[in-house]
Write an enzyme that holds these catalytic residues in place. Structure first.
Site, mmCIF file in Angstrom:
data_model
loop_
_atom_site.group_PDB
_atom_site.id
_atom_site.type_symbol
_atom_site.label_atom_id
_atom_site.label_comp_id
_atom_site.label_asym_id
_atom_site.label_seq_id
_atom_site.Cartn_x
_atom_site.Cartn_y
_atom_site.Cartn_z
ATOM 1 C CB ALA A 120 -93.724 -25.148 2.609
ATOM 2 N N GLY B 70 -89.484 -26.385 -0.628
ATOM 3 C CA GLY B 70 -89.615 -26.044 -2.042
ATOM 4 C C GLY B 70 -88.365 -26.441 -2.787
ATOM 5 C CG PHE C 16 -85.434 -22.171 -5.762
ATOM 6 C CD1 PHE C 16 -84.377 -22.657 -6.524
ATOM 7 C CD2 PHE C 16 -86.539 -21.659 -6.414
ATOM 8 C CE1 PHE C 16 -84.421 -22.637 -7.913
ATOM 9 C CE2 PHE C 16 -86.591 -21.633 -7.802
ATOM 10 C CZ PHE C 16 -85.533 -22.118 -8.546
ATOM 11 N N GLY C 17 -85.498 -24.250 -1.379
ATOM 12 C CA GLY C 17 -85.212 -24.135 0.048
ATOM 13 C C GLY C 17 -86.435 -24.439 0.884
ATOM 14 C CB VAL D 142 -91.542 -21.796 3.468
ATOM 15 C CG1 VAL D 142 -92.326 -20.619 4.031
ATOM 16 C CG2 VAL D 142 -91.261 -21.592 1.982
ATOM 17 C CG ASP E 23 -92.904 -23.376 -10.486
ATOM 18 O OD1 ASP E 23 -93.467 -24.351 -11.042
ATOM 19 O OD2 ASP E 23 -92.210 -23.482 -9.458
HETATM 20 N N1 ADE Z 1 -95.825 -21.778 2.563
HETATM 21 C C1 ADE Z 1 -95.092 -21.181 1.646
HETATM 22 N N2 ADE Z 1 -95.118 -19.851 1.818
HETATM 23 C C2 ADE Z 1 -95.895 -19.613 2.896
HETATM 24 C C3 ADE Z 1 -96.333 -18.432 3.566
HETATM 25 N N3 ADE Z 1 -95.977 -17.221 3.168
HETATM 26 N N4 ADE Z 1 -97.157 -18.568 4.596
HETATM 27 C C4 ADE Z 1 -97.525 -19.785 4.979
HETATM 28 N N5 ADE Z 1 -97.158 -20.918 4.410
HETATM 29 C C5 ADE Z 1 -96.347 -20.831 3.365
#
Ligand code: ADE
Length: 310
Positions: free
Chosen positions: A24, A26, A28-29, A31, A144
């Protein structure tokens, strides 16, 4: 006794982490899905300039009583040469937003998602008083709340993630510096768009409830129990203002015209959805003081689940 066995996961000494793939992006960065020994973990990687957010998020996760089934489990934080890491539990299904893009949901799945999501939010908002031998948990506003920040576990129960903007309210203390216009524009309550927020605890909790109403609406739009066509997934207000609305677009729509995401007439032919839609309308009321609390949404979802899932 092996001391590691009695220690919560978040206090285990850190083990080497192997980054596997980006899951992912976001504000702020990024994932990443990663491995810590044999366990899957999620690693949010942030640049150094986001240090304040990295510290703020850890501080929230480290408050007493933050281990809860419907709050993303914190594992730890690390400083690396290039950037800052925040390590949490990993959930393969990812965010509710991503899930709804790719899947429709049944009425009983909707109930489970809504009940567990509202349970997590109610717990976050709740204040647990301190007492003999127990630490206090302050009320926390998320600030948020949106479908990208709700993760789905393997059993489709929900947990709330991303506390980079969260605020804690300790009795008798000011919540600290609070600039008004934070969060994701699309999910901003009318009073934020207007710049008319008070800096009191309940005002912030009501702002989360407005966003919660929008997320519940997203669930309804993808529910297969409706007797009629199911639309492709769209974000709240995507139909009205598209993918990149400006602040002015949303002020005009949400504050001036008081528009909310559209409710299709055929959704209301399902008794459960009809009841849920009433609750959604009470979440996104223009009058913040008229909005229902997370505890109330949770109680209603509980009751709906028990009466209409037989
Ligand atoms: N996307 C953002 N955080 C996550 C997480 N902890 N596990 C899986 N997908 C995510």
């Amino acid at each position: 006794l092996d001391p590691e066995l009695s220690m919560p996961e978040s206090l285990l000494p850190h083990k080497p982490i192997q980054l596997l793939e980006i899951r992912a992006h976001g504000r702020f960065g990024e994932v990443w899905k990663a491995k810590m020994e044999e366990h899957d973990v999620a690693v949010k990687i942030m640049p150094f300039k986001e240090k304040a957010s990295w510290l703020a998020e850890q501080e929230i996760y480290n408050l007493p009583h933050m281990a809860h089934d419907n709050i993303l489990l914190f594992v730890g934080a690390e400083k690396h040469e290039e950037n800052l890491w925040l390590i949490t539990q990993f959930h393969e299904k990812g965010s509710l937003c991503e899930y709804l893009k790719g899947n429709t949901i049944t009425w009983s799945q909707l109930c489970k998602m809504a009940e567990t999501m509202s349970r997590g939010l109610a717990y976050l908002h709740d204040e647990i008083p301190g007492g003999r031998g127990t630490e206090a948990k302050p009320a926390i506003a998320h600030r948020d709340f949106k479908s990208k920040n709700v993760l789905l576990k393997d059993d489709l129960s929900a947990c709330i993630a991303d506390f980079g903007l969260a605020l804690k309210f300790e009795p008798g203390k000011s919540p600290g510096e609070t600039h008004g216009l934070v969060g994701t524009r699309r999910y901003m309550a009318p009073e934020i768009l207007e710049g008319a927020i008070s800096f009191k605890r309940d005002a912030f909790l009501r702002i989360d409830m407005y966003a919660c109403g929008l997320v519940l609406w997203e669930l309804v739009t993808r529910c297969s129990c409706v007797d009629g066509p199911i639309d492709e997934y769209q974000l709240p207000f995507e139909e009205e203002v598209g993918s990149h609305p400006t602040l002015e677009d949303l002020q005009d729509l949400v504050v001036m015209k008081k528009v909310r995401p559209s409710i299709k007439e055929h959704w209301q032919r399902h008794a459960g959805l009809d009841a849920l839609i009433s609750t959604i309308e009470e979440c996104w009321d223009q009058d913040a003081e008229a909005r229902v609390s997370a505890v109330c949404v949770n109680e209603r979802m509980n009751q709906l689940t028990r009466t209409l899932n037989v």
